[in-house]
Design a protein around this motif. Structure first.
Motif, PDB file in Angstrom:
ATOM      1  N   GLU A 263       0.444  -1.189   0.426  1.00  0.00           N
ATOM      2  CA  GLU A 263      -0.219   0.011  -0.091  1.00  0.00           C
ATOM      3  C   GLU A 263       0.790   1.220   0.426  1.00  0.00           C
ATOM      4  O   GLU A 263       1.771   1.313   0.270  1.00  0.00           O
ATOM      5  CB  GLU A 263      -1.010   0.086   1.511  1.00  0.00           C
ATOM      6  CG  GLU A 263      -2.245  -0.863   1.213  1.00  0.00           C
ATOM      7  CD  GLU A 263      -3.368  -0.557   0.364  1.00  0.00           C
ATOM      8  OE1 GLU A 263      -3.451  -0.015   0.403  1.00  0.00           O
ATOM      9  OE2 GLU A 263      -3.628  -2.062   0.429  1.00  0.00           O
TER      10      GLU A 263
ATOM     11  N   LYS B  25       1.178   5.180   1.485  1.00  0.00           N
ATOM     12  CA  LYS B  25       0.934   5.453   2.860  1.00  0.00           C
ATOM     13  C   LYS B  25       1.515   7.184   2.305  1.00  0.00           C
ATOM     14  O   LYS B  25       1.689   7.775   1.329  1.00  0.00           O
ATOM     15  CB  LYS B  25       2.054   5.075   3.535  1.00  0.00           C
ATOM     16  CG  LYS B  25       1.357   3.686   4.154  1.00  0.00           C
ATOM     17  CD  LYS B  25       2.070   3.150   4.713  1.00  0.00           C
ATOM     18  CE  LYS B  25       2.034   1.706   5.136  1.00  0.00           C
ATOM     19  NZ  LYS B  25       3.070   1.251   5.687  1.00  0.00           N
TER      20      LYS B  25
ATOM     21  N   LYS C 238      -0.944   8.545  -0.547  1.00  0.00           N
ATOM     22  CA  LYS C 238      -1.709   7.797  -0.330  1.00  0.00           C
ATOM     23  C   LYS C 238      -2.962   9.054  -0.765  1.00  0.00           C
ATOM     24  O   LYS C 238      -3.040   9.918  -0.154  1.00  0.00           O
ATOM     25  CB  LYS C 238      -2.015   7.283   0.833  1.00  0.00           C
ATOM     26  CG  LYS C 238      -3.352   6.632   1.336  1.00  0.00           C
ATOM     27  CD  LYS C 238      -2.909   5.904   1.887  1.00  0.00           C
ATOM     28  CE  LYS C 238      -4.404   4.988   2.930  1.00  0.00           C
ATOM     29  NZ  LYS C 238      -5.282   4.256   3.722  1.00  0.00           N
TER      30      LYS C 238
END
Ligand SMILES: C[S@@+](CC[C@H](N)C(=O)[O-])C[C@H]1O[C@@H](n2cnc3c(N)ncnc32)[C@H](O)[C@@H]1O
Length: 280
Positions: free
Chosen positions: A172, A174, A178
């Protein structure tokens, strides 16, 4: 290049005195008219060596002032303005009683870069430093494919400049990466990923064997999937000298196909080197 000389001793005073005398003798025929660089470094693996380095350097300068006051006064403890080969006094502290002395050194133009609180990783500093080191960076409107992008330091740095980034990673993103409007994340394996367009930039910073990453880079170059690249190779598992020789060898298409090609161990690199290229 003049060979560095090893100076050994047990005390700060003894080492300082030997350094000053050796430096003076090595420069007997040199006319000192302009300022010169007095630089030092130490092996970071040896605990407490930094303090010893400072004390010995101070002592060496005091002794040099005694032997040759004018020469000592022309010394400067600042980094050179330009990367390249420099004359001066360079000391490398390998241990408490072991100092290498050279009257020439090559400075690679190390530049500290400032951090950004929204940057998701310290890798952000590597790519920011790489732009400065190689003199090229993504521009607004350019496209970047970032392989092994998470948590997104490199992607964020390109997005900040207005580039549109495809961030390829199963991990993912961050912080500032993000939900960033300039970054599209693709959960995919970088080795099997096939781009559906030509990119301006390939970024790659994967913790994978450097031989595999080099092959991947060659695939991108052969297929002309990007015009420019910044790729980080982790040499933890291989001999770095052999890796450098391989990267520079004619059997790889890297150098052959690049108008500009560079390899650097950046200040923010650890057991890794950064490779940059602009294709023909
Ligand atoms: C050192 S981190 C990258 C840090 C990133 N450059 C940054 O600035 O935040 C390495 C990343 O490579 C990814 N990675 C490793 N092997 C990969 C592969 N085969 N395909 C895609 N991503 C991979 C890992 O998931 C990890 O997120």
């Amino acid at each position: 290049m003049i060979k560095p000389q090893l100076i050994e001793g047990t005390t700060v005073n003894g080492l300082g005195k030997d350094i000053a005398e050796r430096f003076f003798n090595m420069n007997r025929n040199t006319k000192f008219e302009n300022s010169w660089h007095f630089m030092s470094a130490f092996d970071p693996e040896v605990k407490g060596l930094g303090k010893r380095e400072s004390a010995v350097c101070e002592r060496a300068l005091v002794d040099l002032k005694r032997i040759a006051g004018k020469v000592a006064r022309l010394s400067q403890r600042t980094l050179p303005a330009q990367p390249g080969r420099h004359d001066g006094l360079f000391l490398y502290f390998a241990d408490f009683g072991k100092v290498w002395l050279s009257t020439e050194f090559i400075w690679f133009g190390q530049r500290r870069v400032s951090d950004d609180p929204a940057a998701p990783s310290r890798s952000y500093l590597k790519i920011e430093e790489a732009y400065r080191a190689f003199g090229c960076e993504p521009e607004s409107g350019e496209s970047v494919c970032d392989l092994g992008a998470a948590p997104g330091g490199w992607s964020y740095s390109a997005a900040k400049r207005g580039a549109r980034v495809t961030a390829v990673d199963n991990g993912e993103l961050k912080a500032g990466a993000k939900g960033n409007a300039n970054i599209t994340r693709l959960a995919a394996d970088a080795f099997t990923f096939v781009p559906d367009k030509k990119y301006d930039w390939l970024f790659c910073d994967m913790v994978e064997h450097p031989n595999m990453v080099t092959k991947l880079l060659e695939k991108w170059i052969k297929n002309k999937w990007s015009r420019k690249f910044i790729v980080n190779l982790k040499f933890g598992r291989v001999d770095p000298i052999q890796l450098l020789e391989k990267l520079n060898s004619p059997e790889l298409i890297l150098k052959k196909r690049c108008l500009k090609f560079g390899i650097k161990h950046l200040y923010h690199d650890r057991d890794e080197i950064t490779v940059f290229g602009i294709l023909e």
